[in-house]
Design a protein around this motif. Sequence first.
Motif, PDB file in Angstrom:
ATOM      1  N   ASP A 164       0.916  -1.315  -0.065  1.00 37.49           N
ATOM      2  CA  ASP A 164      -0.044  -0.087   0.040  1.00 37.49           C
ATOM      3  C   ASP A 164       0.814   1.019  -0.011  1.00 37.49           C
ATOM      4  O   ASP A 164       0.354   2.364  -0.187  1.00 37.49           O
ATOM      5  CB  ASP A 164      -0.861  -0.134   1.247  1.00 37.49           C
ATOM      6  N   ALA A 165       2.025   1.022  -0.282  1.00 38.26           N
ATOM      7  CA  ALA A 165       2.918   2.322  -0.157  1.00 38.26           C
ATOM      8  C   ALA A 165       4.401   1.743  -0.671  1.00 38.26           C
ATOM      9  O   ALA A 165       4.738   0.840  -0.528  1.00 38.26           O
ATOM     10  CB  ALA A 165       3.111   2.897   1.158  1.00 38.26           C
ATOM     11  N   ARG A 166       4.909   2.798  -1.134  1.00 40.52           N
ATOM     12  CA  ARG A 166       6.372   2.487  -1.914  1.00 40.52           C
ATOM     13  C   ARG A 166       7.036   3.782  -2.197  1.00 40.52           C
ATOM     14  O   ARG A 166       6.624   4.869  -2.022  1.00 40.52           O
ATOM     15  CB  ARG A 166       5.757   2.210  -3.539  1.00 40.52           C
ATOM     16  N   GLY A 167       8.430   3.729  -2.110  1.00 38.43           N
ATOM     17  CA  GLY A 167       9.334   4.645  -2.170  1.00 38.43           C
ATOM     18  C   GLY A 167       9.471   5.357  -3.368  1.00 38.43           C
ATOM     19  O   GLY A 167       8.857   4.845  -4.557  1.00 38.43           O
ATOM     20  N   GLN A 168      10.712   6.387  -3.659  1.00 39.41           N
ATOM     21  CA  GLN A 168      10.773   6.687  -4.917  1.00 39.41           C
ATOM     22  C   GLN A 168      11.528   6.066  -5.701  1.00 39.41           C
ATOM     23  O   GLN A 168      11.931   6.161  -6.930  1.00 39.41           O
ATOM     24  CB  GLN A 168      11.407   8.224  -4.666  1.00 39.41           C
ATOM     25  N   GLY A 169      12.562   4.995  -4.955  1.00 34.31           N
ATOM     26  CA  GLY A 169      13.212   4.055  -5.970  1.00 34.31           C
ATOM     27  C   GLY A 169      14.794   4.552  -5.813  1.00 34.31           C
ATOM     28  O   GLY A 169      15.113   5.746  -5.611  1.00 34.31           O
ATOM     29  N   THR A 170      15.491   3.519  -6.205  1.00 28.92           N
ATOM     30  CA  THR A 170      16.875   3.916  -6.096  1.00 28.92           C
ATOM     31  C   THR A 170      17.503   3.016  -7.607  1.00 28.92           C
ATOM     32  O   THR A 170      16.984   1.815  -7.810  1.00 28.92           O
ATOM     33  CB  THR A 170      17.888   3.589  -5.031  1.00 28.92           C
ATOM     34  N   LEU A 171      18.285   3.539  -8.518  1.00 27.93           N
ATOM     35  CA  LEU A 171      18.583   2.981  -9.703  1.00 27.93           C
ATOM     36  C   LEU A 171      19.671   2.028  -9.489  1.00 27.93           C
ATOM     37  O   LEU A 171      20.862   2.572  -9.204  1.00 27.93           O
ATOM     38  CB  LEU A 171      18.657   4.268 -10.886  1.00 27.93           C
ATOM     39  N   VAL A 172      19.410   0.916 -10.138  1.00 27.87           N
ATOM     40  CA  VAL A 172      20.659   0.046 -10.163  1.00 27.87           C
ATOM     41  C   VAL A 172      20.983  -0.359 -11.746  1.00 27.87           C
ATOM     42  O   VAL A 172      20.162  -0.675 -12.616  1.00 27.87           O
ATOM     43  CB  VAL A 172      20.528  -1.382  -9.379  1.00 27.87           C
ATOM     44  N   THR A 173      22.329   0.102 -11.841  1.00 22.83           N
ATOM     45  CA  THR A 173      22.697  -0.266 -13.454  1.00 22.83           C
ATOM     46  C   THR A 173      23.822  -1.378 -13.437  1.00 22.83           C
ATOM     47  O   THR A 173      24.886  -1.134 -12.647  1.00 22.83           O
ATOM     48  CB  THR A 173      23.228   1.060 -14.323  1.00 22.83           C
ATOM     49  N   VAL A 174      23.620  -2.326 -14.073  1.00 20.09           N
ATOM     50  CA  VAL A 174      24.759  -3.583 -14.254  1.00 20.09           C
ATOM     51  C   VAL A 174      25.157  -3.620 -15.684  1.00 20.09           C
ATOM     52  O   VAL A 174      24.442  -3.924 -16.593  1.00 20.09           O
ATOM     53  CB  VAL A 174      24.044  -4.791 -13.830  1.00 20.09           C
ATOM     54  N   SER A 175      26.290  -3.135 -15.627  1.00 20.66           N
ATOM     55  CA  SER A 175      26.932  -2.881 -16.982  1.00 20.66           C
ATOM     56  C   SER A 175      28.498  -2.862 -16.878  1.00 20.66           C
ATOM     57  O   SER A 175      29.155  -2.474 -16.122  1.00 20.66           O
ATOM     58  CB  SER A 175      26.575  -1.562 -17.799  1.00 20.66           C
ATOM     59  N   SER A 176      29.009  -3.353 -17.954  1.00 23.41           N
ATOM     60  CA  SER A 176      30.596  -3.293 -17.974  1.00 23.41           C
ATOM     61  C   SER A 176      30.931  -2.068 -18.901  1.00 23.41           C
ATOM     62  O   SER A 176      32.265  -1.837 -19.161  1.00 23.41           O
ATOM     63  CB  SER A 176      31.142  -4.598 -18.520  1.00 23.41           C
TER      64      SER A 176
END
Length: 120
Positions: A108-120
């Motif tokens: 019923d609630a969610r944060g704003q998020g954090t970006l995870v980028t997996v790349s070489s």
Amino acid sequence: EVQLVESGGGLVQPGGSLRLSCAASGFTFRFYAMNWVRQAPGKGLEWVSYISNAGGTTSYADSVKGRFTISRDNAKNTLYLQMNSLKAEDTAVYYCAKSQGPYGRTTDARGQGTLVTVSS
């Protein structure tokens, strides 16, 4: 007012690790189950992991099982996601989400998020 603030995202190489955190406030954290969900670029929301209010029950999506570990510290009102052996397909915005009660994955609630980028 429920507040969920994620942190710990960033750029990591394939095979690397990251630990996400979610600081919770505005509700009695230890009374509620919590989840991590993610949204990859151009895709819908995907449930990742769940932990019951006291931490005794956890579950994971098949796509992350054996690589990710969810945990919580009820004294610090904080949820964690340890992510190991990261793959390119783990690239997404990761959100912590509060469940409606001590058990169950309906949120019923969610944060704003954090970006995870997996790349070489």
